[in-house]
Design a protein around this motif. Sequence first.
Motif, short mmCIF file in Angstrom:
data_model
loop_
_atom_site.label_atom_id
_atom_site.label_comp_id
_atom_site.label_asym_id
_atom_site.label_seq_id
_atom_site.Cartn_x
_atom_site.Cartn_y
_atom_site.Cartn_z
N THR A 49 -50.49 41.51 26.13
CA THR A 49 -49.15 42.55 25.45
C THR A 49 -49.72 43.80 25.76
OG1 THR A 49 -48.40 40.80 23.86
CG2 THR A 49 -47.84 43.01 23.63
N ILE A 50 -48.79 44.71 26.33
CA ILE A 50 -49.04 46.14 26.43
C ILE A 50 -48.55 46.74 25.11
CG2 ILE A 50 -48.45 48.05 27.61
CD1 ILE A 50 -47.51 46.10 30.06
N PRO A 51 -49.39 47.47 24.43
CA PRO A 51 -49.34 48.10 23.28
C PRO A 51 -48.00 49.00 23.24
CG PRO A 51 -51.46 48.58 23.88
CD PRO A 51 -50.89 47.81 24.97
N ALA A 52 -47.48 49.20 22.17
CA ALA A 52 -46.10 49.98 22.00
C ALA A 52 -46.87 51.51 22.17
CB ALA A 52 -45.47 50.00 20.58
N GLY A 87 -44.13 47.65 23.50
CA GLY A 87 -44.80 46.77 22.75
C GLY A 87 -44.30 45.17 23.07
N GLN A 88 -43.36 44.95 23.80
CA GLN A 88 -42.86 43.67 24.13
C GLN A 88 -43.19 43.23 25.65
OE1 GLN A 88 -39.29 42.91 22.56
NE2 GLN A 88 -39.29 44.55 21.09
N ARG A 89 -43.81 44.02 26.18
CA ARG A 89 -43.86 43.69 27.70
C ARG A 89 -45.59 43.17 27.97
NH1 ARG A 89 -42.70 46.98 32.37
NH2 ARG A 89 -44.36 48.34 31.49
N LYS A 90 -45.62 42.20 28.75
CA LYS A 90 -47.19 41.84 28.91
C LYS A 90 -47.57 42.13 30.44
CE LYS A 90 -46.84 37.61 26.25
NZ LYS A 90 -46.05 38.27 25.15
N ASP A 126 -47.34 50.38 35.52
CA ASP A 126 -48.39 51.39 35.88
C ASP A 126 -47.48 52.50 35.19
OD1 ASP A 126 -49.74 49.98 37.12
OD2 ASP A 126 -49.28 50.41 39.16
N ALA A 127 -48.08 53.05 34.19
CA ALA A 127 -47.43 54.29 33.61
C ALA A 127 -47.16 55.31 34.45
CB ALA A 127 -48.22 54.85 32.11
#
Lengths: 279, 205, 103
Positions: free
Chosen positions: C38-41, C29-32, A135-136
């Motif tokens: 994939t979570i975008p950068a 950008g490398q995490r899921k 979570d951001a």
Amino acid sequence: MRTLHAIGACGAVAALSLTSGAFAQADSIDHAKADAEFAKFRAEMEASNPAELNEMKGEGLWNAKRGPKNASLAETCDLGLGIGKVEGAYVASPRYYPDADKVMDMERRIVWCMVEKQGFKFEDIARKPFQGPNDANAPEITDLVTFVAGQSRNMKFAVPMKEPKVKEAWAIGKEIASFRAGPFDFSCNTCHGTDGKRIRMQNLPNLARPEGAIRGVLGWPGYRMTGGVMLTSQWRMNDCFRQQRFPEPKYVSDTITYLLTYMTGTANGQLYKGPGIKR
Amino acid sequence: MPKNLVVVSAAIVSLFATPFALADTAAARAKALEAVKRDFNPRGQASLDRLAEDMVQLICNRTANNPSPENTKRLEAKQLALVKYPADGKLMGDWKKGETLAQSGRGFTWTDGAGGAVGGSCYNCHQIGPNEQAFGTVGPSLLGYGKLRGNSPEIQRYTYAKIYNAKAFSACSDMPRFGHVGALKPEQIVDLVALLLDPASPVNK
Amino acid sequence: MADPMKIRAQIKGDVCDIRVLMSHPMETGQRKDADGKTIPAHFIQTLTVALNGKTVVSGQTAAAVSRNPVFGFKVRGAKPGDKVTVSWTDNRGAKRSDETTVA
């Protein structure tokens, strides 16, 4: 941490230092040295703790008219020292609130105000009360707690232990701390009931003593650099029970308030340094 | 009958002699149990039945982990009787597998998958092999465990049973009952026994 | 809109110590995520610090910087009352600029 030097315009020399949340795990076998190194890093980070960003957001939330009742907490919420008064409220909690006829820790009290004064639904707050690693942003309640905690920076813990209901909550918390159950027969005290013990590299405070209890409450709410998340003592208690192999404690339940009363009450008289920073 | 009367009157005397602090403790304990029963939700594999105390937990919880000598003996004997040994009778397995198992602290939390592997969590609390410095100190050091004790059949049997059910030897031990609760299977426990007792294990070098 | 920064600028001896806390997810950008997607950068790319409108630091940052980053600068030649402005832009084009006065 790395430093790069840049020559700026108008002859000014600027040194830029970046702090990254990812840092190598200590492979040193010298526990004391590893602790000392981290203490240095922490001292550096305390001067610029990202928790201050949550404090800023929390302050905005505290003052804003919000919720179905379009009310601000600043104008309606009594944290124990009078409506809207936040200075010193965190170190004087948990405490007994006659309007709710309950002993409450600070997070629970703010949730109570959000429900009673602003008209938010408890289920909506309790659905996801903690910031997850992906979570951001932290939940609003975390920002609010962090703001209120920041308003007790460098004050001494002063839980009103003479109040009979607080005293009772403390005594119940002490009993919960020794309650063994679950597949591993663990209680809080299995790890936190004796002096000078360690799990792996982690030193374990003895919550029965003032010098141990302060280590249990100091630094919460805290910014955890691993993952960059802001977490409160409600989360800390939740995660203790997870590691204890218990089921999950209900958010802002009596059990958590009792344990926080036990720990904070035992830590009374000692200095709170404000929202903390963790590995 | 007169004997019973004496017991009853002794109980009454002790009730009145109880200092207020103790009565408060009992009341707080009752409220603590009520709160715990009320304040948890099941999550993942961590169901609410985990809060129900078994006999060991109940007695240890009610006596601040210090039951009477009589009850201690009785509890320990009952727990020892529940230890199951491997079918083939071999108590020394592979110390290398034991080391891997001793390193893992996974399992049984609500974030671990149900039925997933459970580790021995040994290094969390004990010093064991000489090459692992990140060891806990909740339990005693086990470095040199086998060197000190040898590996006679009796020692093997004791070590196996201690890991299987620590409460068989110390009724309110801090140590989990790894075999008893199904965290570790007998064929895994024998690997831990080997880690502690095999002369080839680094523990005994 | 991006959340405000927290900036502190204090004269210590003959240098001005500037500390900036930025609120930013800094995704590599490398995490899921939990579903394996994939979570975008999403990260801050450029960063400038200006003293009374004059750029004194201009830099580029990349995805290796932590979430909610902290930056520290030492600037010579600043006086109390000077205006410090910190600005950033990220890889999605979002911008943020905040200022403070030197104490």
